[in-house]
Write a protein that holds these residues in place. Structure first.
Motif, mmCIF file in Angstrom:
data_model
loop_
_atom_site.group_PDB
_atom_site.id
_atom_site.type_symbol
_atom_site.label_atom_id
_atom_site.label_comp_id
_atom_site.label_asym_id
_atom_site.label_seq_id
_atom_site.Cartn_x
_atom_site.Cartn_y
_atom_site.Cartn_z
ATOM 1 N N GLN A 128 0.826 -1.207 0.000
ATOM 2 C CA GLN A 128 0.000 0.000 0.000
ATOM 3 C C GLN A 128 0.856 1.251 0.000
ATOM 4 O OE1 GLN A 128 -3.345 0.021 -0.277
ATOM 5 N NE2 GLN A 128 -3.179 2.257 -0.474
ATOM 6 N N ILE A 129 1.929 1.234 0.800
ATOM 7 C CA ILE A 129 2.837 2.385 0.844
ATOM 8 C C ILE A 129 3.478 2.608 -0.517
ATOM 9 C CG2 ILE A 129 5.011 3.216 1.835
ATOM 10 C CD1 ILE A 129 4.183 1.829 4.448
ATOM 11 N N ILE A 130 3.885 1.517 -1.154
ATOM 12 C CA ILE A 130 4.514 1.634 -2.471
ATOM 13 C C ILE A 130 3.518 2.185 -3.492
ATOM 14 C CG2 ILE A 130 5.497 0.304 -4.378
ATOM 15 C CD1 ILE A 130 6.726 -1.558 -2.279
ATOM 16 N N GLN A 131 2.286 1.684 -3.421
ATOM 17 C CA GLN A 131 1.265 2.184 -4.353
ATOM 18 C C GLN A 131 0.971 3.661 -4.117
ATOM 19 O OE1 GLN A 131 -2.136 -0.362 -3.934
ATOM 20 N NE2 GLN A 131 -1.070 -2.186 -4.730
ATOM 21 N N ASP A 132 0.892 4.078 -2.828
ATOM 22 C CA ASP A 132 0.670 5.497 -2.519
ATOM 23 C C ASP A 132 1.837 6.347 -3.019
ATOM 24 O OD1 ASP A 132 -1.678 4.752 -1.359
ATOM 25 O OD2 ASP A 132 -0.918 4.806 0.706
ATOM 26 N N ALA A 133 3.042 5.814 -2.841
ATOM 27 C CA ALA A 133 4.220 6.552 -3.301
ATOM 28 C C ALA A 133 4.220 6.693 -4.823
ATOM 29 C CB ALA A 133 5.486 5.845 -2.831
ATOM 30 N N GLU A 134 3.840 5.591 -5.493
ATOM 31 C CA GLU A 134 3.778 5.667 -6.949
ATOM 32 C C GLU A 134 2.715 6.675 -7.407
ATOM 33 O OE1 GLU A 134 5.577 4.286 -9.229
ATOM 34 O OE2 GLU A 134 6.856 3.072 -7.914
ATOM 35 N N ALA A 135 1.569 6.690 -6.693
ATOM 36 C CA ALA A 135 0.525 7.660 -7.051
ATOM 37 C C ALA A 135 0.998 9.092 -6.809
ATOM 38 C CB ALA A 135 -0.739 7.372 -6.236
ATOM 39 N N GLU A 136 1.663 9.297 -5.648
ATOM 40 C CA GLU A 136 2.195 10.643 -5.353
ATOM 41 C C GLU A 136 3.250 11.042 -6.365
ATOM 42 O OE1 GLU A 136 2.519 14.227 -3.290
ATOM 43 O OE2 GLU A 136 1.020 12.616 -3.160
ATOM 44 N N LYS A 137 4.049 10.074 -6.735
ATOM 45 C CA LYS A 137 5.083 10.341 -7.749
ATOM 46 C C LYS A 137 4.444 10.796 -9.055
ATOM 47 C CE LYS A 137 8.265 7.701 -10.673
ATOM 48 N NZ LYS A 137 8.842 6.367 -10.928
ATOM 49 N N GLN A 138 3.375 10.084 -9.461
ATOM 50 C CA GLN A 138 2.712 10.444 -10.716
ATOM 51 C C GLN A 138 2.061 11.815 -10.622
ATOM 52 O OE1 GLN A 138 3.082 8.448 -13.377
ATOM 53 N NE2 GLN A 138 2.163 10.109 -14.587
#
Length: 341
Positions: free
Chosen positions: A246-256
């Protein structure tokens, strides 16, 4: 006839009767003896082989194995029959089978870490070759027992006491069996080893036995603790992995999102730059006004054109121009231009 003559006549008759009776007894004895000889010959001519049994037929000392069950014939007084049991048999090592008492000179051994231990074994075997079993040696079972004891002590001496008591029993049994089978094959005594098993293994004294039991209890506690730890890990690991995902997915979303914002800013800057290239002065002033609006949204601006006349104007008028104050805005714009000059 005189009395004397009568006595002689009677004696003669008695003698005749006694002679006839003796001949009759002799005949009976001869008939009985003949019947006995015939019966003995008939009995010695046949022999019976039962299930789980084999025989060795010896003719003038030359043996021959007979394995077929049923009735067989042989030459009396010439051929001899020896029967052997081919079922699985066994004997204990280290204890007496009826009483289960320990035999110290068989059961007590020394391990590789110089500890004494009492180990009981049970050996199972069967007769594979009756001829070799009967003629190769006088006591083949004793030979098997000696081979077994030597192999047991050799293998036990290569393991530490913990392995003999707990985890190494299966491996020890396998190595002992392999060693015994190899030696029996070399001796060729007609016996086949079926199996050898450890019946029991324990320290030789009660004090040492208590100490080993305490060690075993500690080992079991260790295993229990490890199992509980593994269970806890298996329960928590999926949860932690899910949180990490979940953290990785949130980070990827924030990155995008950041990338999109940056691309938008770049696009905005490029558009402004294109407008700046077309009209540098106008664009510069507009950017100045927008910046002043952000920096001084509620401030009043004093503009002096150098003639001593001061005017106080709101900064909002430079950005938002009312329709009914068009001339005032133009004058203010001119004044600001003069002030810039």
């Amino acid at each position: 006839m005189t009395e004397y003559e009568e006595m002689n006549t009677n004696n003669s008759k008695k003698k005749v009767r006694m002679q006839k009776g003796g001949k009759h007894v002799k005949r009976i004895i001869l008939v009985a003896a003949g019947a006995a000889v015939i019966g003995l010959l008939a009995t010695d001519c046949t022999y019976q082989i039962q299930e789980q049994e084999q025989a060795v037929l010896s003719t003038f000392g030359v043996p021959k194995a007979v394995s077929e069950t049923g009735l067989h014939f042989k030459l009396p007084f010439i051929q001899k029959v020896y029967k052997v049991n081919t079922t699985i048999q066994g004997f204990p090592i280290g204890y007496e089978e009826p009483t289960n008492e320990t035999i110290n000179n068989e059961g007590i051994m020394i391990t590789s870490d110089y500890n004494f231990i009492n180990v009981d074994f049970y050996v199972e075997y069967r007769i594979a070759d009756p001829v070799k079993y009967l003629y190769t040696s006088q006591e083949p079972e004793d030979i098997l027992k000696n081979i077994s004891q030597g192999s047991i002590r050799t293998v036990i001496a290569s393991y530490d006491v913990d392995s003999v008591l707990t985890t190494g029993k299966s491996e020890i049994q396998s190595k002992i069996k392999e060693m015994i089978m190899k030696k029996i094959e070399e001796q060729d005594i007609g016996i086949q080893l079926v199996n050898i098993t450890i019946q029991d293994s324990e320290p030789p004294t009660q004090e040492v036995m208590k100490a080993f039991k305490a060690v075993e209890t500690a080992k079991q506690g260790k295993e229990t603790a490890l199992n509980n730890a593994n269970k806890y890990r298996n329960e928590k690991l999926p949860e932690a992995e899910a949180k990490a995902d979940q953290i990785i997915q949130d980070a990827e979303a924030e990155k995008q999102v950041r990338i999109n914002e940056a691309e938008a800013e770049v696009a905005k800057f490029n558009a402004m730059y294109e407008e700046y290239i077309k009209n540098p002065e106008i664009t510069k002033k507009r950017m100045f006004y927008e910046t002043m609006e952000d920096v001084l949204p509620d401030m009043k601006l004093i503009i002096d054109n150098g003639s001593g006349i001061q005017k106080i104007l709101p900064i909002e008028s430079f950005v938002e121009i009312p329709e009914n104050t068009e001339s005032t805005s133009v004058n203010a714009d001119a004044q600001i231009t003069e002030a810039d000059d």
